[in-house]
Design an enzyme around this catalytic site. Sequence first.
Site, PDB file in Angstrom:
ATOM      1  CG  ASN A  22      -1.748   1.268   1.287  1.00 53.37           C
ATOM      2  OD1 ASN A  22      -2.462   1.574   0.327  1.00 53.37           O
ATOM      3  ND2 ASN A  22      -1.669   2.013   2.380  1.00 53.37           N
ATOM      4  CD  GLU A  23      -1.122   5.653   0.335  1.00 57.93           C
ATOM      5  OE1 GLU A  23      -0.442   6.059   1.296  1.00 57.93           O
ATOM      6  OE2 GLU A  23      -2.250   6.104   0.069  1.00 57.93           O
ATOM      7  CD  GLU A 133      -5.810   4.026  -0.226  1.00 56.16           C
ATOM      8  OE1 GLU A 133      -5.217   2.984   0.046  1.00 56.16           O
ATOM      9  OE2 GLU A 133      -5.537   5.121   0.312  1.00 56.16           O
TER      10      GLU A 133
END
Length: 261
Positions: A22-23, A133
């Site tokens: 994630n990211e 997101e």
Amino acid sequence: NNSLTGVPYAEDPTIMSWELANEPRGMRFFDDFFAWVKSTSALIKSLDPNHLVTIGLEGDTIDPKYNGIDFEKLNSPKTIDYTTIHIWVENWKWYDPYRPEATYPFAKEKSLEYLQSHASRSRKIGKPMVLEEFGMARDSDTGRDRYLPSTPVTWRDHFFDNMLSWVCLLGRDPNSAVVGANLWAYGGDAYKVVNSLWTPGGLWKPGNAFTGDPPHEAQGWYSIYSEDKSTLELIQKYEECISPNPSPPSLQVRATVMDLP
């Protein structure tokens, strides 16, 4: 294996995609980062050829050079099936929830610019793109607790309407790379179990309810609660718009994106 059904993950139709992280950001070590993307995605494909693989990038972020991001290059390997972007208008200082009327127009402009820029570059490298997101806090200029459903969501609904209308429009354009969007984040009925272990706006601790926000951030910051009827109706409207084969909500299957530990 799936702990509920026993189906091996590589054969599980409820999984849409494997996400590397994630990211993730390369920072000062871009070459190592890119090598990791290539080797890890190739390993996953060798173990599971049935599912999609993506990196989990935010996109450029507000400073791609500092964060070690080259969006096109990172997403170029054949073992990466689609690109992702995240848009966080408050975190990136595009939007001040305590001054919404003054700052929302700028946030809207920057968000569309960010979406279109990454969609264009995704198309250039032949990859579909998911707005993976995005979210917005509750109305913070009201003097009320912005972490609970008693506080309005006027500006968030404006933002979701803008973002999802763009995704819908681009998603129906055969020349666009945009194929869908995920909102952050559904908190359900978490607000009903507020107790000594969970203070709205506090950090998550073991035993607390899940609000959708990560444990290191204020709980309820971006939560979409079950009582947020206007937001849920908005999501439903665009779900039907974006879906290539709309079906009744009760019949729709929602895929799961899983982060590797």
